[in-house]
Design a protein around this motif. Structure first.
Motif, PDB file in Angstrom:
ATOM      1  N   SER A 119       0.839  -1.198   0.000  1.00  0.00           N
ATOM      2  CA  SER A 119       0.000   0.000   0.000  1.00  0.00           C
ATOM      3  C   SER A 119       0.875   1.250   0.000  1.00  0.00           C
ATOM      4  O   SER A 119       1.855   1.331   0.735  1.00  0.00           O
ATOM      5  N   LEU A 120       0.465   2.227  -0.794  1.00  0.00           N
ATOM      6  CA  LEU A 120       1.184   3.495  -0.876  1.00  0.00           C
ATOM      7  C   LEU A 120       0.532   4.599  -0.037  1.00  0.00           C
ATOM      8  O   LEU A 120       0.984   5.738  -0.070  1.00  0.00           O
ATOM      9  N   GLU A 121      -0.495   4.270   0.725  1.00  0.00           N
ATOM     10  CA  GLU A 121      -1.187   5.284   1.525  1.00  0.00           C
ATOM     11  C   GLU A 121      -0.213   5.974   2.483  1.00  0.00           C
ATOM     12  O   GLU A 121       0.468   5.319   3.251  1.00  0.00           O
ATOM     13  N   GLY A 122      -0.152   7.284   2.372  1.00  0.00           N
ATOM     14  CA  GLY A 122       0.757   8.091   3.170  1.00  0.00           C
ATOM     15  C   GLY A 122       1.817   8.761   2.312  1.00  0.00           C
ATOM     16  O   GLY A 122       2.327   9.827   2.654  1.00  0.00           O
ATOM     17  N   ILE A 123       2.149   8.147   1.179  1.00  0.00           N
ATOM     18  CA  ILE A 123       3.204   8.711   0.323  1.00  0.00           C
ATOM     19  C   ILE A 123       2.762  10.011  -0.355  1.00  0.00           C
ATOM     20  O   ILE A 123       3.589  10.804  -0.780  1.00  0.00           O
ATOM     21  N   GLU A 124       1.453  10.242  -0.405  1.00  0.00           N
ATOM     22  CA  GLU A 124       0.943  11.476  -1.016  1.00  0.00           C
ATOM     23  C   GLU A 124       1.435  12.726  -0.275  1.00  0.00           C
ATOM     24  O   GLU A 124       1.409  13.825  -0.816  1.00  0.00           O
ATOM     25  N   ASN A 125       1.916  12.554   0.949  1.00  0.00           N
ATOM     26  CA  ASN A 125       2.456  13.674   1.723  1.00  0.00           C
ATOM     27  C   ASN A 125       3.863  14.075   1.269  1.00  0.00           C
ATOM     28  O   ASN A 125       4.368  15.116   1.687  1.00  0.00           O
ATOM     29  N   ALA A 126       4.468  13.271   0.424  1.00  0.00           N
ATOM     30  CA  ALA A 126       5.797  13.573  -0.120  1.00  0.00           C
ATOM     31  C   ALA A 126       5.620  14.234  -1.479  1.00  0.00           C
ATOM     32  O   ALA A 126       6.219  13.837  -2.468  1.00  0.00           O
ATOM     33  N   PHE A 127       4.791  15.273  -1.518  1.00  0.00           N
ATOM     34  CA  PHE A 127       4.360  15.835  -2.794  1.00  0.00           C
ATOM     35  C   PHE A 127       5.462  16.483  -3.621  1.00  0.00           C
ATOM     36  O   PHE A 127       5.294  16.703  -4.805  1.00  0.00           O
ATOM     37  N   SER A 128       6.626  16.756  -3.045  1.00  0.00           N
ATOM     38  CA  SER A 128       7.689  17.409  -3.822  1.00  0.00           C
ATOM     39  C   SER A 128       8.671  16.421  -4.454  1.00  0.00           C
ATOM     40  O   SER A 128       9.623  16.830  -5.108  1.00  0.00           O
ATOM     41  N   ILE A 129       8.417  15.154  -4.316  1.00  0.00           N
ATOM     42  CA  ILE A 129       9.299  14.126  -4.910  1.00  0.00           C
ATOM     43  C   ILE A 129       9.314  14.259  -6.428  1.00  0.00           C
ATOM     44  O   ILE A 129       8.273  14.443  -7.058  1.00  0.00           O
ATOM     45  N   ARG A 130      10.509  14.165  -6.991  1.00  0.00           N
ATOM     46  CA  ARG A 130      10.664  14.199  -8.450  1.00  0.00           C
ATOM     47  C   ARG A 130      11.056  12.839  -9.012  1.00  0.00           C
ATOM     48  O   ARG A 130      10.773  12.547 -10.159  1.00  0.00           O
ATOM     49  N   ASP A 131      11.716  12.021  -8.220  1.00  0.00           N
ATOM     50  CA  ASP A 131      12.211  10.719  -8.684  1.00  0.00           C
ATOM     51  C   ASP A 131      11.802   9.657  -7.671  1.00  0.00           C
ATOM     52  O   ASP A 131      12.227   9.698  -6.523  1.00  0.00           O
ATOM     53  N   LEU A 187       1.318  13.724  -6.489  1.00  0.00           N
ATOM     54  CA  LEU A 187       2.762  13.986  -6.586  1.00  0.00           C
ATOM     55  C   LEU A 187       3.034  14.774  -7.873  1.00  0.00           C
ATOM     56  O   LEU A 187       3.594  14.271  -8.836  1.00  0.00           O
ATOM     57  N   MET A 188       2.628  16.041  -7.856  1.00  0.00           N
ATOM     58  CA  MET A 188       2.621  16.858  -9.062  1.00  0.00           C
ATOM     59  C   MET A 188       3.996  17.189  -9.623  1.00  0.00           C
ATOM     60  O   MET A 188       4.114  17.611 -10.766  1.00  0.00           O
ATOM     61  N   TYR A 189       5.060  17.007  -8.847  1.00  0.00           N
ATOM     62  CA  TYR A 189       6.411  17.304  -9.331  1.00  0.00           C
ATOM     63  C   TYR A 189       7.134  16.056  -9.833  1.00  0.00           C
ATOM     64  O   TYR A 189       8.282  16.142 -10.259  1.00  0.00           O
ATOM     65  N   LEU A 190       6.471  14.931  -9.793  1.00  0.00           N
ATOM     66  CA  LEU A 190       7.083  13.660 -10.174  1.00  0.00           C
ATOM     67  C   LEU A 190       7.503  13.677 -11.646  1.00  0.00           C
ATOM     68  O   LEU A 190       6.694  13.935 -12.532  1.00  0.00           O
ATOM     69  N   GLU A 191       8.785  13.398 -11.877  1.00  0.00           N
ATOM     70  CA  GLU A 191       9.339  13.372 -13.233  1.00  0.00           C
ATOM     71  C   GLU A 191       9.736  11.958 -13.651  1.00  0.00           C
ATOM     72  O   GLU A 191       9.640  11.615 -14.822  1.00  0.00           O
ATOM     73  N   HIS A 192      10.228  11.167 -12.703  1.00  0.00           N
ATOM     74  CA  HIS A 192      10.705   9.813 -13.005  1.00  0.00           C
ATOM     75  C   HIS A 192      10.034   8.834 -12.043  1.00  0.00           C
ATOM     76  O   HIS A 192      10.111   9.004 -10.832  1.00  0.00           O
ATOM     77  N   LEU A 193       9.409   7.804 -12.624  1.00  0.00           N
ATOM     78  CA  LEU A 193       8.674   6.842 -11.816  1.00  0.00           C
ATOM     79  C   LEU A 193       8.925   5.433 -12.331  1.00  0.00           C
ATOM     80  O   LEU A 193       8.729   5.152 -13.506  1.00  0.00           O
ATOM     81  N   SER A 194       9.361   4.556 -11.427  1.00  0.00           N
ATOM     82  CA  SER A 194       9.510   3.148 -11.774  1.00  0.00           C
ATOM     83  C   SER A 194       8.540   2.327 -10.936  1.00  0.00           C
ATOM     84  O   SER A 194       8.600   2.327  -9.711  1.00  0.00           O
ATOM     85  N   LEU A 195       7.648   1.635 -11.644  1.00  0.00           N
ATOM     86  CA  LEU A 195       6.688   0.734 -11.014  1.00  0.00           C
ATOM     87  C   LEU A 195       6.889  -0.687 -11.515  1.00  0.00           C
ATOM     88  O   LEU A 195       6.011  -1.528 -11.387  1.00  0.00           O
ATOM     89  N   ARG A 196       8.042  -0.937 -12.082  1.00  0.00           N
ATOM     90  CA  ARG A 196       8.375  -2.235 -12.655  1.00  0.00           C
ATOM     91  C   ARG A 196       8.195  -3.340 -11.615  1.00  0.00           C
ATOM     92  O   ARG A 196       8.489  -3.168 -10.446  1.00  0.00           O
TER      93      ARG A 196
END
Length: 135
Positions: A75-87, A104-113
């Motif tokens: 579960s990712l619940e709680g990670i929404e508070n890290a809204f400035s994450i880019r990677d 996570l509006m600043y997210l530029e790089h995301l790996s969900l592999r």
């Protein structure tokens, strides 16, 4: 009699200050973040170097990148508070629901592999995302 009136007024003012301060503190709320998934919390604690005590929104807001690969996160619940994450690297977990990522509006790089994503439509709202790994 005047002296008694001044004391009552002073007591009332002191009482109001305490009450208003208490209300302000309550409204400001506790800035600690709760995580539904203990593996997510432990991985974030490790990244922050925060072994004990609460994890605060302010701690998460200063994160620019976060590597949470291979931690058994469901579960990712709680990670929404890290809204400035880019990677953000979430590779090799057991995540099905990625809805908490939508803020996570600043997210530029995301790996969900190597996860179990059921619906990836949330990703379309991440306007700054330039790199995505869903394999």
């Amino acid at each position: 009699m005047k002296q008694k009136g001044k004391k009552v007024t002073a007591l009332l003012l002191a009482f109001l200050v305490v009450v208003i301060g208490g209300i302000a503190f309550y409204i400001a709320g506790d800035s600690s973040v709760e995580f539904k998934d203990a593996n997510l919390e432990n991985a974030i604690r490790e990244e922050l170097g925060n072994k004990e005590g609460p994890i605060r929104r302010e701690d998460l807001e200063r994160l620019d990148e976060l590597n949470l690969a291979n931690n058994g996160i469901e579960s990712l619940e709680g990670i929404e508070n890290a809204f400035s994450i880019r990677d953000l690297n979430l590779e090799g977990n057991r995540i099905k629901d990625i809805t908490p990522l939508e803020d996570l509006m600043y997210l530029e790089h995301l790996s969900l592999r190597d996860n179990r994503i059921e619906d990836a439509s949330v990703i379309s709202d991440l306007k700054r995302l330039t790199t995505l790994d869903l394999r």
